[in-house]
Design an enzyme around this catalytic site. Structure first.
Site, PDB file in Angstrom:
ATOM      1  N   GLU A  13       0.824  -1.209   0.000  1.00 25.17           N
ATOM      2  CA  GLU A  13       0.000   0.000   0.000  1.00 25.17           C
ATOM      3  C   GLU A  13       0.861   1.264   0.000  1.00 25.17           C
ATOM      4  OE1 GLU A  13      -2.979  -0.162  -0.626  1.00 25.17           O
ATOM      5  OE2 GLU A  13      -3.801  -2.048   0.093  1.00 25.17           O
ATOM      6  N   ASP A  45      -4.943  -9.857  -8.032  1.00 20.62           N
ATOM      7  CA  ASP A  45      -5.292  -8.991  -9.149  1.00 20.62           C
ATOM      8  C   ASP A  45      -4.132  -8.206  -9.759  1.00 20.62           C
ATOM      9  OD1 ASP A  45      -5.133  -7.599  -6.761  1.00 20.62           O
ATOM     10  OD2 ASP A  45      -6.902  -6.382  -7.091  1.00 20.62           O
ATOM     11  N   THR A  55      -1.522   1.000 -10.846  1.00 19.10           N
ATOM     12  CA  THR A  55      -2.670   0.295 -10.269  1.00 19.10           C
ATOM     13  C   THR A  55      -3.445   1.172  -9.297  1.00 19.10           C
ATOM     14  OG1 THR A  55      -3.360  -1.821  -9.290  1.00 19.10           O
ATOM     15  CG2 THR A  55      -1.473  -0.702  -8.268  1.00 19.10           C
ATOM     16  N   GLU A  71     -12.694  -0.272  -9.512  1.00 12.92           N
ATOM     17  CA  GLU A  71     -12.368  -1.194 -10.606  1.00 12.92           C
ATOM     18  C   GLU A  71     -13.384  -1.181 -11.749  1.00 12.92           C
ATOM     19  OE1 GLU A  71      -9.716  -2.035  -7.422  1.00 12.92           O
ATOM     20  OE2 GLU A  71     -11.914  -1.894  -7.403  1.00 12.92           O
ATOM     21  N   GLU A  85     -18.677  -6.551  -1.978  1.00 14.23           N
ATOM     22  CA  GLU A  85     -17.280  -7.006  -1.950  1.00 14.23           C
ATOM     23  C   GLU A  85     -17.155  -8.427  -2.499  1.00 14.23           C
ATOM     24  OE1 GLU A  85     -13.210  -5.928  -0.771  1.00 14.23           O
ATOM     25  OE2 GLU A  85     -15.024  -5.026  -1.582  1.00 14.23           O
TER      26      GLU A  85
END
Length: 456
Positions: A30, A175, A384, A298, A279
């Site tokens: 992160e 992902d 991303t 997304e 989710e």
């Protein structure tokens, strides 16, 4: 947005007030994609005299953001030390290094999605260290893939290389690993990255994809990418998660637009039902498995990229639908709130940073057709976390092989001029012009999607 004065104020605020010299434990992944990525993106914009976004010059700017990025990355480096596999620890203390009680388990996406930011930093500094540790982690994960299926799991022990989580899918834990294999190739031109991505994509299609190939002809079932056992390819559960909605956007980048259209429509149908993406959604029970929605980007990202690929106004309607849902269900007094339950529409006192850096940004760009970003050709790529970085010669100076003995020939370079022949533009022209406006409007197929998930 072209607001140069606000950009300049924000940069000065960061330079004057932000310090990473803190006794704070952070997630390596992160911190890399959110903080390191944003510092590098802003630095690139400031120092690029040809950037098209307006006057983004900073008076007396002396590469402070780059120095801050370097400082942060150095503080993250201990995560890569003392691991027998080269796969990093998931957390590190910015002052003290890896905590003594640190977890030896990490997810594939968290450990394998550092290469873009670390690679950019290495190539800007002329110091191969950062790219090397990130690339070593990617290779370590890749070498642990199943011999039988070629798939990777989602949780691994960084000391033993043993797969703790054997689930192979496109959602949480996996992902961005696939996303960064492709984007690292686009940015750095290392053919090995493309080869890994191509193998991974082929194995995903072979083992995860359900639904007949003729989806765009209004036949068969809508495509669905399920979660399977990495070693056997057998179905592990009957849910998908909202993070998987990034995949149509990735398919756009490789020119697989038709499959992207089909898959995107499936997620949009779920959004239509709840005004958000739960989710986790159980496609067998046709109901949420995990009911919160933290304002994830997304689906918006894939909508934006599909509109750039097709210019079909259908995707403007999708974007408007998403925007109105956000305004109706998530708006709060001081921002926009995570939905605690997509059916009951209860809220949580939380707004993730990706709501601004991605969800709002992609919505804005979807409707801002004259944005300079769209007129720059193939010059920019999104990380991303939605930060833009330029695709140019500066990042094609390979440094990392200098300290990987015996691997000089393992990753053939692709020459910059060759990249132009590879269709990775967000303005993808893979679909013939005369068919662009037809693909998303296959009414038979859309009806099948509605029936499958019990929606509209």
């Amino acid at each position: 947005m072209g607001n140069s004065s606000e950009f300049q104020k924000a940069v000065k605020l960061v330079i004057d007030t932000v310090s990473f010299d803190k006794d704070s434990t952070v997630q390596v992944f992160e911190a890399t994609i959110r903080v390191l990525g944003s510092l590098l993106s802003a630095h690139i914009i400031i120092t690029d005299t040809k950037q098209p976004f307006g006057d983004m010059t900073i008076k007396d700017y002396d590469n402070e953001l780059l120095h801050m990025a370097h400082d942060l990355a150095v503080r993250l480096l201990p995560a890569f030390e003392n691991t027998k596999t080269g796969i990093p620890y998931p957390r590190v203390n910015l002052k003290k290094g890896v905590p003594p009680d640190s977890n030896n388990e990490t997810c594939t996406a968290g450990a394998g999605s550092l290469l873009v930011e670390f690679g950019i930093l290495s190539r800007l500094l002329g110091d191969s260290t950062f790219e090397w540790v990130a690339r070593r982690a990617v290779k370590a994960l890749w070498n642990l893939r199943s011999n039988n299926t070629g798939l990777l799991g989602n949780v691994v022990n960084i000391q033993t290389g043993h797969w703790v989580g054997k689930q192979s899918g496109l959602g949480a834990g996996s992902d961005s690993f696939y996303e960064y294999l492709l984007k690292s190739y686009i940015l750095f031109g290392e053919r090995e990255d493309l080869e890994m991505f191509s193998d991974a994509y082929r194995n995903i299609q072979n083992h995860l994809r359900r639904g007949r190939e003729a989806c765009n002809e209004g036949e068969g079932d809508p495509p669905l990418y399920v979660n399977v056992n990495m070693f056997t390819g057998q179905l592990m559960n009957t849910w998908i998660d909202s993070l998987q909605a990034f995949f149509p956007g990735l398919q756009v980048l490789i020119g697989d637009v038709e499959d992207a259209i089909c898959l995107h429509a499936f997620y949009y149908a779920i959004w239509k039902r709840y005004g958000a993406l739960p989710e986790r959604y159980n496609w067998q029970l046709q109901a949420p498995d995990v009911s919160f929605y933290p304002l994830r980007p997304e689906l918006v990202e894939s909508t934006y990229l599909l509109y750039q690929a097709t210019k079909n106004p259908f995707y403007l309607h999708v974007g408007m639908d998403i925007l109105q849902s956000l305004e109706k269900y998530t708006k709060a007094k001081c921002g926009y709130a995570t939905l605690h339950h997509v059916v009951e529409k209860t809220k949580e006192d939380r707004m993730e940073s990706f709501f601004l850096s991605e969800t709002c940004k992609y919505l804005y760009l979807l409707f801002d057709e004259e944005n300079p970003l769209h007129k720059s050709g193939n010059k920019y790529m999104f990380t991303t976390e939605g930060h833009i970085v330029s695709v140019d010669e500066r990042f094609r100076n390979s440094l990392w092989q200098d300290i990987l003995p015996g691997e000089e020939d393992s990753a053939e370079k692709i020459k910059p001029h060759e990249l132009k022949a590879v269709n990775f533009s967000s303005n993808c022209n893979r679909v013939p012009e005369e068919r662009r406006y037809l693909l998303p409007l296959k009414s038979n197929y859309m009806r099948q999607i509605d029936q499958m998930v019990g929606l509209i």
